[in-house]
Design an enzyme around this catalytic site. Sequence first.
Site, mmCIF file in Angstrom:
data_model
loop_
_atom_site.group_PDB
_atom_site.id
_atom_site.type_symbol
_atom_site.label_atom_id
_atom_site.label_comp_id
_atom_site.label_asym_id
_atom_site.label_seq_id
_atom_site.Cartn_x
_atom_site.Cartn_y
_atom_site.Cartn_z
ATOM 1 N N CYS A 44 44.090 44.981 44.139
ATOM 2 C CA CYS A 44 44.897 44.957 45.223
ATOM 3 C C CYS A 44 46.383 45.531 44.708
ATOM 4 C CB CYS A 44 44.953 43.503 46.006
ATOM 5 S SG CYS A 44 45.389 43.520 47.435
ATOM 6 N N HIS A 60 38.894 43.752 47.194
ATOM 7 C CA HIS A 60 38.775 42.601 46.181
ATOM 8 C C HIS A 60 37.375 42.476 45.866
ATOM 9 C CE1 HIS A 60 42.543 40.658 46.817
ATOM 10 N NE2 HIS A 60 42.617 41.225 48.040
ATOM 11 N N GLU A 93 36.289 40.890 43.841
ATOM 12 C CA GLU A 93 35.699 39.193 43.413
ATOM 13 C C GLU A 93 35.297 38.679 44.959
ATOM 14 O OE1 GLU A 93 38.851 40.592 43.581
ATOM 15 O OE2 GLU A 93 40.154 39.105 44.397
#
Lengths: 254, 196
Positions: free
Chosen positions: B76, B178, B180
């Site tokens: 990001c 992202h 994650e």
Amino acid sequence: MVAKRIIPCLDVKDGRTVKGVHFVGLQDVGDAVELGRFYAMSGADELVYLDISATYEGRHTFTSLVERISKEINIPFTVGGGISSMEDAARLLEAGADKISINSAAVYNPGLIDEIAAKYGSQFVVVAIDAKMIDGRWTVTTKGGRVLTDKELFSWAAEAQSRGAGEILFTSMDHDGTKKGYPCETFARLADSLSIPIIASGGAGCVKDIADVLTEGKADAALAASIFHYGEIEIGDLKRQLTAMGIPMAVNKI
Amino acid sequence: MVAVIDYDTGNLRSVCNALGRLGVDFELTADPFVIRKADKVLMPGVGEASSAMLKLRERGLDSVIPTLTQPVLGICLGLQLMCRRSDEGNTPCLSIFDTDVVRMVPDKKKGIKVPHMGWNRITSLKSPLLDGVKEGSYMYFVHSYAASLCDGTIAVSDNGILFSAALHKGNFYGVQFHPEKSGDAGALILKNFIAL
């Protein structure tokens, strides 16, 4: 183009989910993490966990639960319920929440939106609005629809956006729980008047209701509880049907 | 050991939890010595570009990061700081990737919103970082600025403009989305990075 999102909402009391049937392969439907993971695997785009505990101990348990969710679930999740201060926001961010949803506290203390957005960014703040139609005016309510306020839906949503809300979660208290669909015209008017995403909540009874609010209603996401928890609509199947109708849905095949 | 650069920009818990799920040994650190000797380096980041660059400079990391030789992954804002410059705060960045970060423009008629928030497709995939990720997979994005396309673009996404969803140059990698928070497809990318 960003896909439209499907978001199951899980009510949590004293650390346990309070609605739900036993899905095949799910050991403990009351375990909020297990149920969340089940939905994530079924294709949910995000999760919302709503704390409906009324006690201090219940809230404490919820924070520990948020830590577990963050450790174990690999899609974004929002937490809401009883958030009324910067301390609450900080505690939940620290526990790993991706976003928080504020409702009554924002109505009574709109400055809270500015404070949280300034410190943690707009992407962290969802402003939830419960409203019902009273004498031709969409009146904002609190306490689950029991208390009427002097605010009006469209002006309050615009104010929340200008104060830094990242998304608006709108529930029509006239439609919530009816399973007769969403007020699509109202959603469309809201979408036209705002630039931030709108999550539609309350009223979905079938696939068509959800399709309607995401197209005619111009909503960016649909949130529902019962229809998912009681297995009336399976999320993967819902997303396949919506995709077939030409609505962009995120579906990953690995 | 994976060094996760801790330069005080936003919450690093999600990234650490994702590494934890993969069973990866990691350390949160801003220590140049620890970062240099790590097997892999991860640079997450949420927030505003100019203040984040200032935080890197305060810790002397602006001169350390571009000279690292092990695999480095920016996530990001981490990716954006690895570009030449950003429109956000008109900020000179680390100049690792040969591209600039520009502000995305909302377009009501086309349904383009800024911030670009939610699940979007990544296409034109290349590089070992994206091994096994299917063309057109959806990833989770939250951002208002984006890196323009360049030779180092290894994944493209579209939010009114086409932009670099992922970048690669030498030992440096970046992802705008992202991983994650991008379900199993995102976890696969982190796994690929750890295996580089």
